[in-house]
Design a protein around this motif. Sequence first.
Motif, PDB file in Angstrom:
ATOM      1  N   LEU A 267     -20.210 -17.988 -20.391  1.00  0.00           N
ATOM      2  CA  LEU A 267     -21.224 -18.108 -19.342  1.00  0.00           C
ATOM      3  C   LEU A 267     -22.347 -19.033 -19.789  1.00  0.00           C
ATOM      4  O   LEU A 267     -22.627 -19.169 -20.989  1.00  0.00           O
ATOM      5  CB  LEU A 267     -21.816 -16.731 -19.011  1.00  0.00           C
ATOM      6  CG  LEU A 267     -20.878 -15.663 -18.443  1.00  0.00           C
ATOM      7  CD1 LEU A 267     -21.682 -14.497 -17.905  1.00  0.00           C
ATOM      8  CD2 LEU A 267     -20.008 -16.238 -17.331  1.00  0.00           C
TER       9      LEU A 267
ATOM     10  N   LEU B  11     -23.386  -9.796  -7.666  1.00  0.00           N
ATOM     11  CA  LEU B  11     -24.112 -10.862  -8.363  1.00  0.00           C
ATOM     12  C   LEU B  11     -23.134 -11.825  -9.040  1.00  0.00           C
ATOM     13  O   LEU B  11     -23.276 -13.047  -8.938  1.00  0.00           O
ATOM     14  CB  LEU B  11     -25.067 -10.261  -9.403  1.00  0.00           C
ATOM     15  CG  LEU B  11     -25.843 -11.304 -10.216  1.00  0.00           C
ATOM     16  CD1 LEU B  11     -26.926 -11.968  -9.376  1.00  0.00           C
ATOM     17  CD2 LEU B  11     -26.434 -10.729 -11.488  1.00  0.00           C
ATOM     18  N   LEU B  12     -22.142 -11.264  -9.748  1.00  0.00           N
ATOM     19  CA  LEU B  12     -21.174 -12.121 -10.456  1.00  0.00           C
ATOM     20  C   LEU B  12     -20.454 -13.050  -9.473  1.00  0.00           C
ATOM     21  O   LEU B  12     -20.259 -14.232  -9.739  1.00  0.00           O
ATOM     22  CB  LEU B  12     -20.161 -11.270 -11.226  1.00  0.00           C
ATOM     23  CG  LEU B  12     -20.730 -10.408 -12.370  1.00  0.00           C
ATOM     24  CD1 LEU B  12     -19.610  -9.698 -13.123  1.00  0.00           C
ATOM     25  CD2 LEU B  12     -21.569 -11.247 -13.336  1.00  0.00           C
TER      26      LEU B  12
ATOM     27  N   SER C 183     -29.511 -14.340 -15.419  1.00  0.00           N
ATOM     28  CA  SER C 183     -29.473 -13.631 -14.129  1.00  0.00           C
ATOM     29  C   SER C 183     -28.870 -12.240 -14.300  1.00  0.00           C
ATOM     30  O   SER C 183     -29.371 -11.246 -13.774  1.00  0.00           O
ATOM     31  CB  SER C 183     -28.607 -14.366 -13.117  1.00  0.00           C
ATOM     32  OG  SER C 183     -29.106 -15.622 -12.860  1.00  0.00           O
TER      33      SER C 183
ATOM     34  N   GLU D 167     -28.114 -19.773 -17.876  1.00  0.00           N
ATOM     35  CA  GLU D 167     -28.657 -19.384 -16.579  1.00  0.00           C
ATOM     36  C   GLU D 167     -27.930 -18.145 -16.017  1.00  0.00           C
ATOM     37  O   GLU D 167     -28.559 -17.197 -15.549  1.00  0.00           O
ATOM     38  CB  GLU D 167     -28.503 -20.562 -15.606  1.00  0.00           C
ATOM     39  CG  GLU D 167     -29.511 -20.550 -14.493  1.00  0.00           C
ATOM     40  CD  GLU D 167     -29.330 -21.777 -13.599  1.00  0.00           C
ATOM     41  OE1 GLU D 167     -28.464 -22.621 -13.915  1.00  0.00           O
ATOM     42  OE2 GLU D 167     -30.039 -21.866 -12.580  1.00  0.00           O
ATOM     43  N   GLN D 168     -26.601 -18.216 -16.087  1.00  0.00           N
ATOM     44  CA  GLN D 168     -25.812 -17.072 -15.607  1.00  0.00           C
ATOM     45  C   GLN D 168     -26.155 -15.815 -16.399  1.00  0.00           C
ATOM     46  O   GLN D 168     -26.395 -14.733 -15.846  1.00  0.00           O
ATOM     47  CB  GLN D 168     -24.307 -17.371 -15.734  1.00  0.00           C
ATOM     48  CG  GLN D 168     -23.790 -18.397 -14.721  1.00  0.00           C
ATOM     49  CD  GLN D 168     -22.348 -18.795 -14.997  1.00  0.00           C
ATOM     50  OE1 GLN D 168     -21.967 -19.005 -16.143  1.00  0.00           O
ATOM     51  NE2 GLN D 168     -21.556 -18.909 -13.938  1.00  0.00           N
TER      52      GLN D 168
ATOM     53  N   SER E 270     -21.660 -14.107  -6.648  1.00  0.00           N
ATOM     54  CA  SER E 270     -22.614 -15.128  -6.204  1.00  0.00           C
ATOM     55  C   SER E 270     -22.825 -16.193  -7.273  1.00  0.00           C
ATOM     56  O   SER E 270     -23.226 -17.316  -6.975  1.00  0.00           O
ATOM     57  CB  SER E 270     -23.945 -14.477  -5.822  1.00  0.00           C
ATOM     58  OG  SER E 270     -24.697 -14.209  -6.991  1.00  0.00           O
ATOM     59  N   LEU E 271     -22.562 -15.831  -8.548  1.00  0.00           N
ATOM     60  CA  LEU E 271     -22.720 -16.799  -9.638  1.00  0.00           C
ATOM     61  C   LEU E 271     -21.438 -17.579  -9.880  1.00  0.00           C
ATOM     62  O   LEU E 271     -21.338 -18.358 -10.821  1.00  0.00           O
ATOM     63  CB  LEU E 271     -23.126 -16.081 -10.933  1.00  0.00           C
ATOM     64  CG  LEU E 271     -24.506 -15.391 -10.944  1.00  0.00           C
ATOM     65  CD1 LEU E 271     -24.676 -14.579 -12.221  1.00  0.00           C
ATOM     66  CD2 LEU E 271     -25.631 -16.415 -10.820  1.00  0.00           C
TER      67      LEU E 271
END
Lengths: 438, 438
Positions: free
Chosen positions: A223, A186-187, A230, A226-227, A189-190
């Motif tokens: 961060l 996930l990280l 998520s 939004e991040q 992808s962010l």
Amino acid sequence: MPSKTDLMSGKTYKPKAISGFPEWLPETRLVEQQWLDHIRKVFESYGFCSIETPSVEEHAVIAAKGEVDKEIYVLERLHKEEGDKEARLALHFDQTVPLARYVAQHFNDLIFPFKRYQMQRVWRGERPQLGRAREFYQCDIDVIAQDTLPLHFDAEMPAVIYEALDGLNIGKFQIRISNRKIVLGLLESLGIKDPAPVTRIVDKLDKLKRQEVEKLLQDETGLSKEQTDSILALATAEDISAIKPANEVMAEGLSELSFVMDQLKHLPEHAVKADLSIVRGLDYYTGTVYETRLLDIPEFTSSICSGGRYDDLASSYINKNLPGVGISIGFTRLFEVLNHYDYIKTGSKSPADILMVLPSDERREIAAQTAQTLRKNGFNVEMFHSGSKLKRQMAYAEKKGIPYVWFPPFEDGSPHEVKCMESGEQSKADPENWSPVK
Amino acid sequence: MPSKTDLMSGKTYKPKAISGFPEWLPETRLVEQQWLDHIRKVFESYGFCSIETPSVEEHAVIAAKGEVDKEIYVLERLHKEEGDKEARLALHFDQTVPLARYVAQHFNDLIFPFKRYQMQRVWRGERPQLGRAREFYQCDIDVIAQDTLPLHFDAEMPAVIYEALDGLNIGKFQIRISNRKIVLGLLESLGIKDPAPVTRIVDKLDKLKRQEVEKLLQDETGLSKEQTDSILALATAEDISAIKPANEVMAEGLSELSFVMDQLKHLPEHAVKADLSIVRGLDYYTGTVYETRLLDIPEFTSSICSGGRYDDLASSYINKNLPGVGISIGFTRLFEVLNHYDYIKTGSKSPADILMVLPSDERREIAAQTAQTLRKNGFNVEMFHSGSKLKRQMAYAEKKGIPYVWFPPFEDGSPHEVKCMESGEQSKADPENWSPVK
């Protein structure tokens, strides 16, 4: 040794407990031994072999693994002479660095997959508090393979730990399992390049409120809202099957986690749980991760048994690819906390099953022979050595919690008799064929 | 952890053994465990309870016992801050100082006579050589009483030690017993005021020639030829019953020694011997003293198990009169020496009785269930987790020395079968009712 004069003048140094270095009375130590014996037995029943490493490692060995944030104790010889050239030695602060060094050093003599357990004391100079001692036992199991290690071992670890902990009187507990690939995916992808500071903060979800973790993430790692949303949505997700993987790494993590959970479905429902908030602070772990919580003592929010999968055990010491998976029971932490919450029920102060009464000096030989016969049949027998009154001998058995008192034949030709201290019943007995009444 | 780059660039720190800190391969550790388990079992069968003390004592506790000539290790915290006020801690160099401190500190919670065993590591910064490590296990038993302790305990000690050592593969050994009152009485009768330097030299009789000891006594303690002759005649006397006591102290020593020997007449003749050359260097001992020699390895002239009676355990810490008697197996010394002389026969590298074969991924569940059934029946079972060729699985069992290989039903509906690796025989088996062929 001090002279008698010192004794008479009363010059004594009154000893006291050293904070962070636990020590038990014999009755508590008996329970600790039973627990350690049980854990060992379960580890061996899955084929883990024992190793022990020295209490110390060369400081260079520890340093080769990178910076250590643990408080290490180093040794100094009191009478070291000028010019003595010796490697600097430090007490080990865990059993993972020693395992890595051991596997590298003895690589050619070990058979892989190498399944080892290790139950030793480790030392950390941290500030002592409940469940955090400076000297404590850890009970570790690890499996190390060359090049590849089947995922089934990731499922075997919690199965072993379940059996080990289930045999102790610790109430309900829960092994929580996740896979670091999920959050790392996930990280990625962010667009977050440095995952370590982020996972270290997410790891605090069990101690801090969600808002606090959110604030830390924004303040300390910069961060966006939004991040952060998520990440926290993922870490607190209840229904893992509903999570849509954002990339391949995340998909792999989800698939591995569901495989491991599937292999554990024979365990009671409360005993294992997939929980994505488990990320472990250590960058060391690369896949499956574990933590364990005492469900019946919710006030105690630390994990009593943790671990995970790592890709690379020992590359600091040997040019080999050695993946592994391991888990560690924080034994002394567990024992101290349960003792604090009154779960440790002590009984006898002695391992003796039987106290052998000494009727008189003349009967010493028959008493000694009877004791020896009973020992050969598997009983622990303490001899009473001074020809005291019977009442005093019984009181001694009572005070030590020895369950049976044995009377060998007296001068009057009486037969062997045994008294059960709990029921008070006394009956004739044959030392060759005796067994305690159930 | 080092990065992958480090691994690829081959930047590794090659670990090596630390001199004086022994470490064993799994197959040797298995034997060490069996030995320690056996010793523990014998200790418990006589009613000794286990205690463990911290690895450290406050330096003030050690100092209160008077000057220590052992090389002590003190601890330093690596990240200690200026102004941190903490007691100076030292690793214990034996288990006697910790016992004295323990008994004084917990006096009101202990029942006397207090019979305890202690099997822990101790540390001494001495120059390592064969049988002299810097970190080693000691296995101690002591009995502590208030005010008076019956002499029968002096006879129980060697009886326990005989059983403990007799169960190990160490060849013939001999426990040599004396009583310090005999030599102290003689020295008194010869007008020698300070016995300590004399007994420390007489103690060297097992390492030096008689003439050398004679010279040392004359040169270093200024004794006359006549005094030296009397002392050495006593220390090397063969027929103890022929010795004429020179005073009451000597008579008491002789009487105590003959009492203890009389209580041990059930042991094999070579196993115990009265030997007046045993005086122990320590002034600490006040009566019976013990040493133990390996008869089959005469080259090794050090004692592997020593101890004695003392009048005063803990007056440095508590104003009580606490006599005791104790004995200590120098476990690691014994194990290292026997290993050096090839007495340690290693076999299996694993505690597993059975390797559970994995026929194929589809058969994993039945294999796992079978393993679990066998574990419940008391067997140690390792699962083979990767679906490799049968030949590779068998080779793995062979290399680890696992004695049985179990085949769960294959896809073709074959029955459960077990192969004995030693005989090569393979036969049908029922996991619920299996036991190894004798």
